[in-house]
Motif scaffolding. Structure first.
Motif, PDB file in Angstrom:
ATOM      1  N   LEU A  55       0.855  -1.180   0.000  1.00 39.72           N
ATOM      2  CA  LEU A  55       0.000   0.000   0.000  1.00 39.72           C
ATOM      3  C   LEU A  55       0.892   1.231   0.000  1.00 39.72           C
ATOM      4  O   LEU A  55       2.024   1.176   0.498  1.00 39.72           O
ATOM      5  N   SER A  56       0.386   2.331  -0.525  1.00 38.59           N
ATOM      6  CA  SER A  56       1.187   3.544  -0.601  1.00 38.59           C
ATOM      7  C   SER A  56       0.286   4.764  -0.551  1.00 38.59           C
ATOM      8  O   SER A  56      -0.883   4.705  -0.917  1.00 38.59           O
ATOM      9  N   PHE A  65       5.535   4.507   1.651  1.00 37.59           N
ATOM     10  CA  PHE A  65       5.121   3.158   2.045  1.00 37.59           C
ATOM     11  C   PHE A  65       5.870   2.768   3.304  1.00 37.59           C
ATOM     12  O   PHE A  65       6.844   3.416   3.700  1.00 37.59           O
ATOM     13  N   CYS A  66       5.414   1.702   3.937  1.00 37.79           N
ATOM     14  CA  CYS A  66       6.080   1.238   5.145  1.00 37.79           C
ATOM     15  C   CYS A  66       6.341  -0.262   5.044  1.00 37.79           C
ATOM     16  O   CYS A  66       5.679  -0.974   4.278  1.00 37.79           O
ATOM     17  N   THR A  67       7.318  -0.715   5.833  1.00 39.06           N
ATOM     18  CA  THR A  67       7.697  -2.118   5.843  1.00 39.06           C
ATOM     19  C   THR A  67       8.451  -2.421   7.131  1.00 39.06           C
ATOM     20  O   THR A  67       9.098  -1.538   7.694  1.00 39.06           O
ATOM     21  N   GLY A  68       8.366  -3.657   7.559  1.00 37.72           N
ATOM     22  CA  GLY A  68       9.115  -4.071   8.735  1.00 37.72           C
ATOM     23  C   GLY A  68      10.606  -4.011   8.473  1.00 37.72           C
ATOM     24  O   GLY A  68      11.057  -4.275   7.349  1.00 37.72           O
ATOM     25  N   PRO A  69      11.412  -3.689   9.490  1.00 32.85           N
ATOM     26  CA  PRO A  69      12.855  -3.543   9.284  1.00 32.85           C
ATOM     27  C   PRO A  69      13.556  -4.814   8.837  1.00 32.85           C
ATOM     28  O   PRO A  69      14.615  -4.744   8.224  1.00 32.85           O
ATOM     29  N   GLN A  70      13.007  -5.979   9.114  1.00 29.57           N
ATOM     30  CA  GLN A  70      13.642  -7.237   8.727  1.00 29.57           C
ATOM     31  C   GLN A  70      13.092  -7.815   7.431  1.00 29.57           C
ATOM     32  O   GLN A  70      13.537  -8.871   6.984  1.00 29.57           O
ATOM     33  N   GLU A  71      12.114  -7.142   6.824  1.00 27.26           N
ATOM     34  CA  GLU A  71      11.561  -7.646   5.561  1.00 27.26           C
ATOM     35  C   GLU A  71      12.592  -7.474   4.442  1.00 27.26           C
ATOM     36  O   GLU A  71      13.442  -6.586   4.475  1.00 27.26           O
ATOM     37  N   ALA A 136       9.558   5.906  13.480  1.00 26.54           N
ATOM     38  CA  ALA A 136       8.927   4.869  12.648  1.00 26.54           C
ATOM     39  C   ALA A 136       7.450   4.763  13.025  1.00 26.54           C
ATOM     40  O   ALA A 136       6.977   5.436  13.943  1.00 26.54           O
ATOM     41  N   PHE A 137       6.723   3.901  12.306  1.00 23.81           N
ATOM     42  CA  PHE A 137       5.347   3.581  12.661  1.00 23.81           C
ATOM     43  C   PHE A 137       5.357   2.464  13.701  1.00 23.81           C
ATOM     44  O   PHE A 137       6.239   1.586  13.679  1.00 23.81           O
ATOM     45  N   ALA A 144       7.430  -0.429  11.930  1.00 26.21           N
ATOM     46  CA  ALA A 144       7.512  -0.345  10.473  1.00 26.21           C
ATOM     47  C   ALA A 144       8.280   0.908  10.084  1.00 26.21           C
ATOM     48  O   ALA A 144       7.970   2.007  10.543  1.00 26.21           O
ATOM     49  N   LEU A 145       9.293   0.713   9.254  1.00 26.10           N
ATOM     50  CA  LEU A 145      10.037   1.829   8.683  1.00 26.10           C
ATOM     51  C   LEU A 145       9.191   2.468   7.592  1.00 26.10           C
ATOM     52  O   LEU A 145       8.441   1.787   6.898  1.00 26.10           O
ATOM     53  N   VAL A 146       9.347   3.761   7.419  1.00 26.48           N
ATOM     54  CA  VAL A 146       8.592   4.498   6.398  1.00 26.48           C
ATOM     55  C   VAL A 146       9.585   5.060   5.394  1.00 26.48           C
ATOM     56  O   VAL A 146      10.632   5.602   5.765  1.00 26.48           O
ATOM     57  N   PHE A 147       9.255   4.924   4.113  1.00 25.39           N
ATOM     58  CA  PHE A 147      10.087   5.419   3.022  1.00 25.39           C
ATOM     59  C   PHE A 147       9.253   6.330   2.131  1.00 25.39           C
ATOM     60  O   PHE A 147       8.051   6.123   1.952  1.00 25.39           O
ATOM     61  N   GLY A 148       9.907   7.318   1.536  1.00 21.47           N
ATOM     62  CA  GLY A 148       9.298   8.176   0.537  1.00 21.47           C
ATOM     63  C   GLY A 148      10.082   8.074  -0.760  1.00 21.47           C
ATOM     64  O   GLY A 148      11.313   8.082  -0.747  1.00 21.47           O
ATOM     65  N   VAL A 149       9.355   7.944  -1.863  1.00 17.70           N
ATOM     66  CA  VAL A 149       9.981   7.883  -3.189  1.00 17.70           C
ATOM     67  C   VAL A 149       9.513   9.094  -3.979  1.00 17.70           C
ATOM     68  O   VAL A 149       8.355   9.167  -4.392  1.00 17.70           O
TER      69      VAL A 149
END
Length: 169
Positions: A55-56, A65-71, A136-137, A144-149
């Motif tokens: 999701l974004s 978007f966000c994702t777990g740090p170990q993903e 983080a979230f 969950a880490l958050v990234f922006g593109v």
């Protein structure tokens, strides 16, 4: 490009039907804002591709978007932030597919994270509520880490009356 400035649309005639016009950036941006599912492509440390749906939220001229740090995607981005996000319509004869190229940069400032969290909840509903803690979230699934593109280049592939538009930022 300055904030609020729109990129120039370039039509690629090699992949466009006769008489096609470039797609307006305003239409592409609206599709990036309203799409529900995106596909993130990253590169593994050994050079193999990795693709996953997520999701974004479009906010401040960037996809977040966000994702777990170990993903896998987080580990890939830690080594190489360059990535591609895609979204579109899964039919051959209609729709507009979008390919966003850029670097996924961490979002850690509390104010920005709260805005992204509010964007998730507004777009996807209360089950996507996140608290902001320690850059983080925090949610039911853990940290969950958050990234922006921020786009560097975006390609738009119109189907039906086929055309390919490129926007450079």
């Amino acid at each position: 490009m300055r904030p609020g400035e729109e990129p120039t649309a370039e039509l690629d005639p090699r992949y466009s039907v006769a008489g096609a016009a470039p797609t307006d950036w305003s239409e592409a941006r609206e599709r990036l804002e309203s799409a529900e599912v995106y596909w993130l492509s990253t590169v593994r440390p050994d050079g193999r591709p990795h693709v996953t749906p997520l999701l974004s939220v479009w906010l401040d001229d960037a996809l977040h978007f966000c994702t777990g740090p170990q993903e896998r995607k987080a580990r890939n981005l830690a080594a190489n932030p360059n990535c591609v996000l895609t979204t579109g319509h899964n039919a051959l004869g209609e729709g507009l597919d979008l390919v966003v190229e850029g670097a996924a940069l961490p979002v850690t400032a509390g104010t920005a994270l709260r805005r992204v969290a509010a964007g998730y909840e507004a777009k996807y509903g209360s089950e996507w509520h996140f608290e902001v803690r320690d850059g983080a979230f925090a949610g039911p699934g853990g940290r969950a880490l958050v990234f922006g593109v921020r786009p560097v280049t975006v390609f738009g592939f119109r189907k039906g009356a086929y055309s390919q538009t490129r926007w450079r930022f």
